[in-house]
Design an enzyme around this catalytic site. Structure first.
Site, PDB file in Angstrom:
ATOM      1  N   ASP A   1       1.522  -2.022   0.588  1.00 37.65           N
ATOM      2  CA  ASP A   1       1.788  -0.942   1.541  1.00 37.65           C
ATOM      3  C   ASP A   1       0.623   0.033   1.691  1.00 37.65           C
ATOM      4  O   ASP A   1      -0.263   0.110   0.843  1.00 37.65           O
ATOM      5  CB  ASP A   1       3.013  -0.127   1.073  1.00 37.65           C
TER       6      ASP A   1
ATOM      7  N   HIS B   1       0.666  -1.576  -3.584  1.00 33.05           N
ATOM      8  CA  HIS B   1      -0.030  -0.806  -2.542  1.00 33.05           C
ATOM      9  C   HIS B   1      -1.467  -1.282  -2.401  1.00 33.05           C
ATOM     10  O   HIS B   1      -2.063  -1.764  -3.367  1.00 33.05           O
ATOM     11  CB  HIS B   1       0.025   0.687  -2.867  1.00 33.05           C
TER      12      HIS B   1
END
Ligand code: NI
Length: 312
Positions: free
Chosen positions: A132, A277
């Site tokens: 992400d 992430h």
């Protein structure tokens, strides 16, 4: 006297004849005529044949619509139809009829289903890596290098603002065969926004993504996993799929390389969605450093690493 006798005999014969006629007539009707049976003559018999309540067929599409994988473990068994037909001992005249009618149906519907099942079985031990908050020019690219080297596909939920800064990195994600999802434009907590504001967050990110790769993704992930009714309405209206996760590395909080690898090994499961992430501060270096070991470990456990669309 003779005449009287003849007359009597005639009357007796006539009486017997009449009695026989009445008796024969009664047998032909087979049951005594009554007012109600007379009224039903001429109207079509009512047969309980129209049992169109073939429940199982209408229940088929349970998993349609927005598929949401909720934070934390959801039990993951929702695919199974659950054969729990509870039998209550009562047998009504209609019941044997419906079950008999249901029986021939499954063979007719099974064959077309089988190839789908077969395809599912192929991916029965699949797991998805998701990254992400990117793209950026440092961690996202390092992650892409590792995925390329390991020949693994993943899913990137990108933020519109980052896409506007690094469109070429998004282009690379797309060209290297990874999946892309919308992660809003400004990474705001959507549960605190109005429907209009949520829509703006989504469409402005869409526009930025489309500018870079030529299409808008159908996958969507709400920042912080924060969803509300307005967001779910938008997902439905715009035919988006809201994807969350069920394995959280908490890499953004600084989970060490060893801990990240350990927890993934422990929590890995078929159809697992691992949250990591590719942007968000220096701690993301741990993600980059842990990734090769995570991939090796999962593959060693027999998992196939796939994109979100390939799950199930
Ligand atoms: Ni995020």
């Amino acid at each position: 006297m003779e005449r009287r006798k003849k007359r009597r005999r005639r009357l007796v014969v006539l009486f017997i004849l009449a009695a026989v006629m009445i008796w024969i007539g009664g047998c032909a009707v087979s049951k005594p005529l009554s007012l109600s049976s007379l009224m039903s003559i001429g109207s079509k018999p009512v047969v309980n044949a129209g049992t169109s309540e073939q429940g199982p067929q209408t229940e088929a599409g349970k998993n349609n619509g927005n598929e949401i994988i909720v934070v934390g473990d959801t039990g993951s068994d929702n695919e199974k139809p659950g054969p729990g037909h509870s039998s209550n001992g009562e047998i009504t005249p209609n019941k044997p009829d419906t079950t008999e009618k249901d029986k021939p149906d499954p063979p007719a519907t099974e064959p077309p289903d089988k190839p789908v099942d077969g395809a599912k079985n192929k991916c029965e031990k699949c797991i998805a890596l998701t990254f992400d908050d990117g793209p950026d020019s440092r961690y996202t690219t390092a992650i892409l290098d590792i995925l390329k080297e390991k020949k693994v596909k993943a899913t990137f939920f990108v933020v519109g603002l980052q896409v506007s800064k690094f469109p070429e990195v998004l282009k690379r994600i797309d060209e290297e065969g990874h999946s892309i999802g919308n992660h809003t434009y400004n990474h705001k907590d959507l549960s605190k926004l109005s429907k209009e504001q949520i829509l703006k967050e989504m469409t402005t990110a869409d526009a930025e993504i489309e500018k870079a790769i030529g299409y808008t993704p159908t996958l969507f992930r709400a920042p912080y996993g924060a969803v509300n009714d307005a967001l779910m309405e938008i997902m439905k209206e715009y035919k988006r799929e809201s994807i969350l996760w069920n394995i959280d590395t908490r890499d953004w909080a600084g989970t060490s390389v060893a801990d990240m690898q350990k927890m993934i090994k422990k929590q890995a499961k078929p159809n697992g969605i691992i949250l990591m992430h590719s942007f968000g501060g220096k701690k993301i270096q741990n993600t980059v450093d842990a990734l090769p070991g995570i991939i090796d470990e999962l593959e060693g456990m027999g998992y196939t690493l796939v994109t979100i669309e390939q799950l199930e």
